[in-house]
Design a protein around this motif. Structure first.
Motif, PDB file in Angstrom:
ATOM      1  N   ARG A   1       3.751  13.351   2.992  1.00 52.70           N
ATOM      2  CA  ARG A   1       4.666  12.315   3.459  1.00 52.70           C
ATOM      3  C   ARG A   1       4.277  10.959   2.873  1.00 52.70           C
ATOM      4  N   PRO A   2       4.434  10.784   1.563  1.00 52.01           N
ATOM      5  CA  PRO A   2       4.100   9.477   0.985  1.00 52.01           C
ATOM      6  C   PRO A   2       5.063   8.399   1.480  1.00 52.01           C
ATOM      7  N   LEU A   3       4.513   7.319   1.984  1.00 51.33           N
ATOM      8  CA  LEU A   3       5.293   6.198   2.503  1.00 51.33           C
ATOM      9  C   LEU A   3       4.833   4.941   1.782  1.00 51.33           C
ATOM     10  N   LEU A   4       5.711   4.356   0.993  1.00 49.89           N
ATOM     11  CA  LEU A   4       5.408   3.155   0.228  1.00 49.89           C
ATOM     12  C   LEU A   4       5.688   1.942   1.094  1.00 49.89           C
ATOM     13  N   LEU A   5       4.669   1.119   1.325  1.00 45.04           N
ATOM     14  CA  LEU A   5       4.753   0.015   2.286  1.00 45.04           C
ATOM     15  C   LEU A   5       4.601  -1.329   1.586  1.00 45.04           C
ATOM     16  N   HIS A   6       5.520  -2.249   1.876  1.00 44.97           N
ATOM     17  CA  HIS A   6       5.455  -3.616   1.369  1.00 44.97           C
ATOM     18  C   HIS A   6       5.571  -4.580   2.542  1.00 44.97           C
ATOM     19  N   THR A   7       4.724  -5.581   2.561  1.00 40.44           N
ATOM     20  CA  THR A   7       4.737  -6.581   3.630  1.00 40.44           C
ATOM     21  C   THR A   7       5.192  -7.924   3.080  1.00 40.44           C
ATOM     22  N   PHE A   8       6.125  -8.536   3.806  1.00 37.40           N
ATOM     23  CA  PHE A   8       6.712  -9.816   3.424  1.00 37.40           C
ATOM     24  C   PHE A   8       6.694 -10.750   4.624  1.00 37.40           C
TER      25      PHE A   8
ATOM     26  N   LYS B   1       0.859  -1.180   0.000  1.00 39.61           N
ATOM     27  CA  LYS B   1       0.000   0.000   0.000  1.00 39.61           C
ATOM     28  C   LYS B   1       0.897   1.233   0.000  1.00 39.61           C
ATOM     29  N   LEU B   2       0.320   2.353  -0.410  1.00 41.06           N
ATOM     30  CA  LEU B   2       1.036   3.623  -0.430  1.00 41.06           C
ATOM     31  C   LEU B   2       0.219   4.620   0.376  1.00 41.06           C
ATOM     32  N   ASN B   3       0.708   4.940   1.580  1.00 43.40           N
ATOM     33  CA  ASN B   3       0.018   5.888   2.459  1.00 43.40           C
ATOM     34  C   ASN B   3       0.580   7.290   2.220  1.00 43.40           C
ATOM     35  N   PHE B   4      -0.300   8.228   1.876  1.00 41.10           N
ATOM     36  CA  PHE B   4       0.163   9.543   1.460  1.00 41.10           C
ATOM     37  C   PHE B   4       0.352  10.521   2.614  1.00 41.10           C
ATOM     38  N   LYS B   5      -0.469  10.471   3.628  1.00 42.49           N
ATOM     39  CA  LYS B   5      -0.417  11.439   4.735  1.00 42.49           C
ATOM     40  C   LYS B   5      -0.224  12.845   4.171  1.00 42.49           C
TER      41      LYS B   5
END
Length: 299
Positions: free
Chosen positions: A229-236, A116-120
């Motif tokens: 403050r875009p934060l690009l999130l990847h879960t593994f 997901k990409l959370n923009f804040k």
């Protein structure tokens, strides 16, 4: 794999001290580890996301919009599953240094779960209340972790990720409300048992990454600055971690092995995990549930 198994393998990127810090504290901050040219391309792709959002008038399973979003002044909260939106997001997720860093923390066999990409957004981008991730998507073990990539410099006034050190080794909290509905955050009463004074904030320059374990208590303040403050999130996870429930942010890439090979056996951690509502009928976003924008499904 257990932490002892992981640490017995030689590291690819991280130092042994960094790996030991992660297993002791449940998080890492690696500054400026993503090359500038990669960040530049991620910014270009993300600009396309913002442009696309201008034609959207309501949230859907891809775009989560703030209530004040307009075409003239777009305000995104989240892009769900960016790896399906543009191929470069998947290229970054699966073929960059990211996968090698994750292998240093979950073991040689690494599986993708979701992104997901959370923009804040600037001037009021929503807070994320204190919570733990694994209750949203329980697995047979607690190897899952999330890597956040800062696309731009993130200072303290932009609402950087905050974590509670060593909370991954402590209590797993109930994230349902007293009315039986899913909230996706830790109640004020339960937060009395969390050492909030010890919170560590993780600002960083563009190209920095945050890593937190799926049990780590974490959150972020609203963005009160004039910059997003875009934060690009990847879960593994380790390949031997098997999901118990439907993926809330599903993708054709879900369960894809990005390093190593598929597992022949599942590894089961004996500690129990709370089960969320049935996401197979659809999932909104953490902002939707935490802010109770309308009545949500009971368990």
């Amino acid at each position: 794999m257990t932490p002892e198994n992981v640490l017995s393998n030689p590291p690819r990127v991280l130092s042994q001290k960094q790996r030991e810090f992660y297993f002791e504290n449940g998080y890492l901050l690696l500054e400026r580890i993503i090359p500038d040219e990669v960040i530049d391309q991620l910014r270009r792709v993300t600009a396309e996301v913002v442009k696309d959002s201008r034609s959207r008038t309501r949230s859907d399973h891809i775009f989560d919009l703030e209530p004040t979003h307009t075409a003239e002044e777009p305000r995104l909260r989240r892009l769900s599953s960016p790896v399906d939106y543009h191929p470069y997001y998947w290229e970054f997720c699966s073929h960059s240094i990211l996968g090698d860093i994750v292998a240093d923390l979950v073991g040689t066999d690494v599986k993708f779960h979701h992104s997901k990409l959370n923009f804040k957004w600037a001037r009021g981008g929503a807070e994320v209340k204190w919570h733990q991730d694994i209750q949203f998507w329980p697995h047979t073990n607690y190897s899952p972790l999330t890597v956040g990539t800062y696309l731009y410099d993130c200072g303290m006034d932009q609402g950087p990720l905050a974590v509670i050190p060593r909370s991954h080794s402590g209590e797993l909290f109930d994230q349902y409300g007293t009315d039986g509905n899913w909230t996706g955050f830790i109640s004020d009463r339960d937060l009395e048992r969390v050492d909030l004074v010890s919170a560590v904030y993780l600002p960083g320059p563009a190209g920095s990454i945050t890593i937190h374990n799926c049990r780590t208590v974490h959150g972020s303040r609203p963005n009160e600055s004039p910059s997003g403050r875009p934060l690009l999130l990847h879960t593994f996870s380790s390949a031997d971690a098997m999901a118990y429930t439907p993926n809330p942010i599903d993708s054709p890439h879900s369960q894809e092995i990005i390093r190593g090979k598929m597992a022949r056996y599942a590894h089961h951690d004996p500690r129990p995990c709370q089960v969320p509502p049935d996401w197979s009928g659809g999932y909104k976003s953490i902002f939707h549930y935490q802010q109770r924008e309308n009545k949500v499904m009971a368990m």
